[in-house]
Design a protein around this motif. Structure first.
Motif, PDB file in Angstrom:
ATOM      1  N   VAL A   1       0.854  -1.190   0.000  1.00 43.24           N
ATOM      2  CA  VAL A   1       0.000   0.000   0.000  1.00 43.24           C
ATOM      3  C   VAL A   1       0.890   1.239   0.000  1.00 43.24           C
ATOM      4  O   VAL A   1       1.810   1.360   0.819  1.00 43.24           O
ATOM      5  N   ASP A   2       0.624   2.151  -0.916  1.00 42.20           N
ATOM      6  CA  ASP A   2       1.330   3.428  -0.985  1.00 42.20           C
ATOM      7  C   ASP A   2       0.811   4.328   0.142  1.00 42.20           C
ATOM      8  O   ASP A   2      -0.379   4.655   0.204  1.00 42.20           O
ATOM      9  N   ILE A   3       1.700   4.714   1.065  1.00 39.42           N
ATOM     10  CA  ILE A   3       1.279   5.537   2.207  1.00 39.42           C
ATOM     11  C   ILE A   3       1.883   6.940   2.114  1.00 39.42           C
ATOM     12  O   ILE A   3       2.096   7.597   3.141  1.00 39.42           O
ATOM     13  N   THR A   4       2.122   7.395   0.887  1.00 34.84           N
ATOM     14  CA  THR A   4       2.680   8.737   0.701  1.00 34.84           C
ATOM     15  C   THR A   4       1.773   9.792   1.321  1.00 34.84           C
ATOM     16  O   THR A   4       2.244  10.679   2.047  1.00 34.84           O
ATOM     17  N   GLU A   5       0.477   9.703   1.038  1.00 37.59           N
ATOM     18  CA  GLU A   5      -0.458  10.696   1.566  1.00 37.59           C
ATOM     19  C   GLU A   5      -0.513  10.637   3.084  1.00 37.59           C
ATOM     20  O   GLU A   5      -0.603  11.672   3.752  1.00 37.59           O
ATOM     21  N   ARG A   6      -0.454   9.421   3.645  1.00 37.67           N
ATOM     22  CA  ARG A   6      -0.478   9.312   5.101  1.00 37.67           C
ATOM     23  C   ARG A   6       0.762   9.932   5.715  1.00 37.67           C
ATOM     24  O   ARG A   6       0.687  10.616   6.743  1.00 37.67           O
ATOM     25  N   LYS A   7       1.920   9.716   5.079  1.00 40.27           N
ATOM     26  CA  LYS A   7       3.158  10.321   5.563  1.00 40.27           C
ATOM     27  C   LYS A   7       3.078  11.834   5.505  1.00 40.27           C
ATOM     28  O   LYS A   7       3.514  12.543   6.439  1.00 40.27           O
ATOM     29  N   GLN A   8       2.526  12.359   4.409  1.00 46.80           N
ATOM     30  CA  GLN A   8       2.394  13.806   4.289  1.00 46.80           C
ATOM     31  C   GLN A   8       1.460  14.349   5.357  1.00 46.80           C
ATOM     32  O   GLN A   8       1.717  15.418   5.934  1.00 46.80           O
TER      33      GLN A   8
END
Length: 515
Positions: free
Chosen positions: A261-268
């Motif tokens: 799962v890409d968690i780029t948005e969650r990291k941001q």
């Protein structure tokens, strides 16, 4: 098309299979009618039924079986008529029984095959349409390598950590069999072949997540979760959360699934939240220093007054008929010492006020306590609050941000003092520190005030909740967030009329943990 969709063991079309099934059935009929063979020739009709079954169509099987039954009866009537039951009739019945049993078995196999095809198609739709990245891998080669591994009695994970070459070679033994479109897009790969060819680059040379997955696989765990970074083919790093499932079946090693799962948005979002918390913490420190302005002014005024006094004394010693240079040197030493003290006070205040990113330093907690109590000492003394500190100097160090931990203690001490404001009788705050075990440090701040109302306790750490007129309602919320960010906990206990006790725990720094 999957293997289950193709006619098993043959490249012929369905029409061709139907044709040859009919031809074979007609040939058996002709042999049965035109030759004097006495055997149960009609049993050969089962071959025609098996040919029809290869079309994977239920109707073809039923049509072929019906036709074979009709041909069997027709051949018997043509050759023997309705004479008394004898051996030809028994042979015909055996043939019909063989045709019926074969038909039932083929239909049953067709039902199981159809269910398997539907399941495969359903899985394939989910595999291709899922927005979650999925990769199928074969870990059977890795299982063989682990079975031959000699750990010499050492813990498996420690052994793997000490042998990075084995881990690196083991990663190459995990054979990728398929990659779904979502993961290919996430990695910037045009197709599965491009993904597989660049898998080492995608995971990065220093990725340590495989070590934990390898240990979980070797220890027989069914799932393993982790977090890492996927390096796209264009070089951009993508933070991802992954889950590996290890099927329990004996041949499960051939079908290991990894969900990504890409968690780029969650990291941001986390970064934005941390930035907002840092802003709120800075605002709270500014507000705290505003409340402590009298104490700060007093702290700075003390060394300045001492400097003036020492300077005047030095001038008097110089103005004597015979200047006493020894006394002058002493007073100048006092001036320098008090000047440094004033500079340290200003530096401490500026540091406390400064908005800087959190630091992870090795801290002696008794020094943090000493600095925090120095900031609030004057404020507490102004309200006739006695501050008692019971903190040994040999406490193990903790790792964290000095200013953030100072802010926690300052907030707790200021709140305790304000809780006793206007209260008759003695007002006392006791700050204690100690150890629970080899891993945990504790600090308590206890006041002798009226305590906290039971209805307020569940909401005490909620943002914007305050029991003080004009309060921001952020102090305790920031304190708890700060403590939890350091791996600790902050709680409160209170009995109305008997004061409140805030209990703070922090983990020791692992670099200096006791053996």
């Amino acid at each position: 098309m999957t293997n289950l969709d193709r006619p098993t063991g043959s490249s012929m079309s369905r029409a061709g299979l139907r044709f040859w099934s009919a031809v074979f059935a007609f040939a058996v009929f002709m042999v049965d009618v035109l030759t004097p063979l006495e055997g149960a020739v009609a049993v050969l009709y089962v071959v025609a039924i098996l040919l029809a079954a290869r079309t994977n169509r239920r109707n073809d099987i039923i049509v072929a079986a019906t036709g074979c039954i009709v041909l069997t009866i027709s051949a018997y009537l043509s050759s023997h008529g309705l004479q008394t039951i004898a051996s030809p009739a028994l042979r015909a019945l055996v043939s019909l029984a063989a045709i019926g049993i074969t038909t039932l078995l083929v239909l049953q196999n067709h039902a199981a095959h159809s269910a398997l095809v539907q399941s495969e198609r359903r899985y394939r739709r989910m595999f291709d349409a899922s927005r979650i990245g999925v990769v199928e891998e074969d870990w059977s080669g890795l299982r063989a390598a682990l079975d031959s591994l000699q750990t010499e009695g050492a813990d498996l994970r420690d052994h793997l950590a000490r042998h990075p070459d084995f881990v690196r070679d083991a990663r190459r033994l995990t054979r990728i069999t398929d990659v779904n479109p979502a993961l290919r897009k996430m990695a910037g790969a045009s197709d599965s072949a491009a993904f597989i060819a660049n898998v080492d680059k995608l995971l990065g040379e220093n990725d340590r997540s495989f070590l934990d997955a390898l240990a979980a696989f070797a220890q027989g765990e069914r799932f393993h979760e982790g977090e890492t970074e996927l390096v796209r083919l264009d070089g951009r790093k993508v933070p991802v959360l992954f889950t590996i499932t290890f099927p329990p079946e004996p041949d499960g090693d051939h079908n290991v699934l990894v969900f990504v799962v890409d968690i780029t948005e969650r990291k941001q979002a986390q970064d934005a939240l941390l930035a907002a918390q840092a802003e709120l913490a800075h605002a709270a420190r500014v507000a705290t220093l505003g409340e402590l302005s009298a104490s700060i002014a007093h702290e700075v005024n003390q060394p300045l007054a001492a400097i003036v006094t020492s300077g005047e004394a030095g001038l008097r010693w110089l103005r004597r008929d015979v200047p006493d240079l020894k006394e002058v040197a002493t007073t100048i030493g006092h001036v320098v010492a008090q000047g440094r003290r004033a500079s340290e006070i200003v530096t401490r205040i500026r540091t406390f006020l400064k908005k800087v990113p959190p630091q992870q330093d090795m801290l002696q907690i008794d020094e943090v306590i000493e600095e925090a109590t120095a900031l609030v000492a004057r404020e507490l003394a102004k309200d006739d609050v006695a501050l008692i500190v019971e903190a040994p100097h040999d406490l193990p160090p903790v790792r964290g941000d000095r200013i953030q931990l100072q802010q926690v203690l300052v907030n707790l001490l200021v709140n305790a003092g304000q809780a006793m404001s206007g209260q008759p009788g003695s007002r006392t705050i006791t700050l204690r520190a100690g150890t629970v075990d080899r891993e945990t440090l504790w600090i308590t701040v206890q006041d002798s005030g009226p305590g906290i109302h039971p209805d307020d306790l569940p909401r005490l750490f909620d943002p914007f909740f305050t029991t003080k007129g004009g309060g921001m309602g952020m102090g305790l919320a920031i304190c708890r967030t700060t403590v939890e960010a350091h791996g600790g906990r902050l709680s409160v206990a209170s009995t109305p009329g008997s004061g409140a006790t805030f209990h703070l725990t922090l983990p020791y720094s692992q670099e200096h943990a006791s053996p």
